[in-house]
Write a protein that holds these residues in place. Structure first.
Motif, PDB file in Angstrom:
ATOM      1  N   LYS A  85       1.337  -1.114   0.167  1.00 59.68           N
ATOM      2  CA  LYS A  85      -0.115   0.196   0.015  1.00 59.68           C
ATOM      3  C   LYS A  85       0.984   1.176  -0.100  1.00 59.68           C
ATOM      4  O   LYS A  85       0.951   2.472  -0.268  1.00 59.68           O
ATOM      5  N   SER A  89       0.987   4.104  -2.853  1.00 55.32           N
ATOM      6  CA  SER A  89       0.350   5.495  -2.651  1.00 55.32           C
ATOM      7  C   SER A  89       0.907   6.406  -3.853  1.00 55.32           C
ATOM      8  O   SER A  89       0.643   7.472  -4.445  1.00 55.32           O
ATOM      9  N   LYS A 170      -7.331   9.260  -8.871  1.00 58.20           N
ATOM     10  CA  LYS A 170      -7.056   8.946  -7.460  1.00 58.20           C
ATOM     11  C   LYS A 170      -7.123   9.977  -7.051  1.00 58.20           C
ATOM     12  O   LYS A 170      -7.883   9.734  -6.191  1.00 58.20           O
TER      13      LYS A 170
END
Lengths: 473, 273
Positions: A85, A89, A170
């Protein structure tokens, strides 16, 4: 920094954990990946070599600014899910980057551990984390942000386009990714061979980008199906051009039209995109010739050499006009090609190709070169040695001389400023072009470079597009 | 996926398919082509567009079954799907009022020269059509060509329909008659286009040909379709497919078309069993 330096001296850092790989004699007859990856224990052990520098120099060497110490700390704690993760990001393509980034001149070149001995294998760990997450089926898209009322068209689904698309998705923008070919990934699918970057891995990372909400349209050649002005008129508020530097270069020597002479683009596209190495299971053919000469010495040349070897050639020559020191390919690739018995013909330049009466290439006449004074690139200029011509018998010639700008889209875009080589002129920091709302990055701006530099440009462009769309009405 | 909306057998080995491709139908112009990939294992096959309907969102393609892909394409039925159709590709034909024009179609090339002929006719040209094939069975689009030409000459190699002989024979007669011809377009097998150009060259009438080199990506990336035109290397996919026929090195083109003859046989064997 001073503190960490002292600590480094005191701590005895173990040697880098070796990543197992297929032996040369085995791998030359298959297209499977060469390095086999770390085990969980190996990854944790390698991660413990990291000094966790407070001011992480490694991260400054990363064009997409991955927080390297933090993800490595999580690997050392065997918290692989969180490590994944953390990387994702800022980087949507970690399994790709872990494999094809030139870490030795980027993050790993700045690693303090590397001042004595081998730097931490940042690339190996990034690859491990991405593979772990995929293998454990735990890849999940981050929560969707609130949708913004603005749409962006991204042209080209290579590393630059995938990065822009995922960064903007995003942030909540509606993103459509247009790809001319039938598969998404650009050079990752047509250029880089399976044994260096398995296509299933590229597909998994493309799937991740799609899961962020990006709409993918394959078979859409922008410049023909739609022009950029048409995209803007149809409701896109901004456009990113990331079409790569697609055109093949030839030497313009006699005989290049003979059968058996290919551009590296053609040879690799047949093998990689069309899976011609599996012919006739796949319909696209590729010649499995016995004496192959690859002209050039970059990564694409190494990929061509190693593909030809795997297709069953007996002799594969790498013909390069300078010496080994000037070869632009990564050392790792040159070493692997040598292990696989590539025959280096250095300080050698082809002058003409010779064919038989059926129009097939049978020989390559070359001339020996010597290095003279440095040229504009700072490398010593190769000068032909008079009377040193000789002929190499070949039945296959692959020109891996680099690429040039493909004019198809740029010529169909009025007002788009190009440089004298046909590349798009774009601001280094914002990727803005001469047309308002149109941005460009990757090889179509810089000429042939690396996956990660294209991704870095994509990251910058996404930031600039966000700020443009946030301020424009 | 792209659906087959209609299918017609034009001859025993020549088939027409109408495809549901609304985006391409909006943009395509006479002379342009598409790339077709049948399925996941398929090759990328270039086919020049025969016709299009912008309102209904369709294009039609006409092909002769010569290899594995065209054979499988010929087996497709209405409502079945094609994995990929990409286009429009290549430059379109320049349509203007030239004056008196000759449009020559050979074999399935007639299906491709038909929309070009129609456009030239509609642009006010006086159009002579010459269409030829090996035999009567392989002649297609004769009625359609008849409707968009002022005069149509049909030839077959075996004399089973129209004049016996090659398209170059009536062509030469017209040129010899002293009548002023302003523009010629020829589309067909490479060997036919070569001899059409040889025939017209002494008369110095501009002769456009539509080349059919081997292609892969068809976007200017791979260079397999390179052809020598006027001493320069051009890419059939993006610089063409149409070129000034008097500048084309046909012998090199014909040689390059033979590159995968052996592999094509292996490929065919996989479906013939």
């Amino acid at each position: 920094m001073a503190d960490e330096g002292k600590k480094a001296k005191k701590t005895i850092i173990p040697d880098r954990v070796h990543m197992a790989e297929q032996a040369a004699e085995e791998r030359v007859s298959n297209f499977k990946e060469v390095p086999l990856g770390y085990t969980e224990d190996q990854a944790a052990e390698e991660a413990k070599r990291c000094l966790q520098c407070k001011k992480a120099a490694c991260s400054t060497g990363c064009p997409v600014e991955i927080n390297i110490p933090e993800f490595i700390k999580l690997v050392a704690e065997k918290n692989f899910q969180e490590a994944a993760k953390k990387i994702k990001s800022t980087n949507s393509l970690p399994a790709v980057c872990g494999r094809v980034c030139p870490q030795e001149i980027q993050c790993e070149s700045k690693c303090i551990v590397g001042k004595k001995g081998d730097p931490v294998s940042i690339g190996g760990l990034e690859r491990f984390v991405a593979d772990w997450e995929r293998d454990h089926g735990t890849v999940e898209a981050p929560p969707r942000p609130q949708a913004r009322n603005k749409k962006v068209a991204v042209v080209g689904s290579g590393p630059a386009g995938l990065t822009v698309a995922s960064d903007l998705a995003k942030l909540g923008y509606g993103v459509t990714l247009f790809e001319a070919l039938h598969k998404t990934g650009g050079v990752l699918v047509y250029g880089i061979p399976e044994f260096r970057l398995p296509k299933a891995i590229v597909q998994a990372e493309v799937d991740f980008v799609e899961s962020l909400g990006v709409e993918i349209k394959t078979n859409a050649l922008i410049g023909k199906l739609y022009t950029i002005p048409e995209l803007m008129e149809s409701g896109y508020d901004a456009v990113f051009i990331g079409i790569g530097a697609g055109g093949p270069m030839f030497m313009n020597i006699p005989g290049e039209e003979l059968n058996g002479v290919y551009s590296a683009n053609e040879f690799l596209t047949r093998s990689n995109l069309m899976k011609a190495y599996l012919f006739p299971e796949y319909d696209t053919p590729i010649k499995k010739n016995k004496k192959v000469a690859v002209v050039g010495a970059g990564n694409v040349a190494m990929d061509s050499v190693r593909t030809a070897i795997r297709l069953g050639a007996d002799e594969v020559y790498l013909v390069y006009r300078r010496s080994e020191k000037e070869m632009p390919a990564r050392n790792e690739e040159i070493e692997r090609a040598k292990e696989e018995n590539a025959i280096l013909k250095l300080l050698t330049n082809p002058v003409r190709l010779i064919g038989n009466d059926k129009g097939w290439v049978t020989g390559m006449e070359c001339i020996k070169m010597e290095l003279g004074e440095p040229d504009d690139s700072g490398r010593r200029r190769p000068v032909p040695i008079k009377g040193s011509e000789f002929i190499i018998e070949v039945d296959d010639v692959i020109m891996a001389l680099g690429t040039n700008a493909n004019p198809l889209l740029t010529q169909a875009t009025p007002g788009l400023e190009l440089n004298k080589w046909g590349y798009v002129v774009a601001d280094e920091e914002t990727c803005a072009t001469s047309i308002k709302g149109v941005y460009a990055g990757g090889d179509i701006v810089t000429g042939s470079a690396t996956v990660i530099l294209a991704m870095g440009a994509g990251r910058k462009a996404a930031k600039a597009i966000d700020s443009y769309l946030s301020t424009s009405a | 996926m792209y659906k087959v909306l209609d299918k017609k057998k034009l001859a025993s080995t020549v088939t027409l398919l109408k495809l549901d491709t609304p985006e391409i139908a909006k943009k395509v112009k006479p002379g342009q082509f598409v790339i077709i990939r049948l399925n996941e294992e398929g090759e990328r096959l270039p086919l020049t567009v025969n016709d299009f309907d912008r309102e209904k969102g369709t294009i039609t393609i006409v092909f002769q079954e010569v290899g594995k892909t065209t054979k499988l394409l010929g087996k497709l039925e209405v409502n079945e799907q094609i994995a990929d159709v990409v286009g429009p590709l290549g430059k379109h034909t320049e349509i203007e009022k030239f004056g008196k024009v000759i449009c020559i179609g050979g074999g399935v090339g007639t299906a491709v020269i038909y929309p070009v002929t129609r456009a030239l006719y509609q642009a006010g040209n006086e159009v002579v059509g010459i269409v030829g094939a090996r035999n009567k069975d392989l002649l297609t689009f004769v009625d359609e060509m008849e409707a968009v030409t002022n005069q149509l000459i049909v030839t077959t190699d075996d004399g089973s329909q129209g004049r016996k002989g090659l398209v170059t024979e009536p062509l030469k007669e017209i040129l010899d008659s002293g009548e002023k011809i302003d523009h010629i377009i020829a589309i067909g097998p490479a060997i036919m286009m070569k001899f059409v150009c040889k025939t017209t060259e002494p008369y110095k009438v501009k002769t456009i040909v539509s080349l059919n080199p081997i292609m892969l990506d068809a976007t200017g990336m791979c260079g397999v379709c390179r052809v020598r035109v006027g001493g320069e290397t051009k890419f059939g996919c993006v610089d063409g497919p149409e070129f000034d026929g008097h500048q084309v090195d046909f012998d090199s083109l014909i040689n390059r078309l033979k590159q995968y003859v052996a592999e094509e046989k292996i490929s065919m064997a996989t479906i013939e069993g």
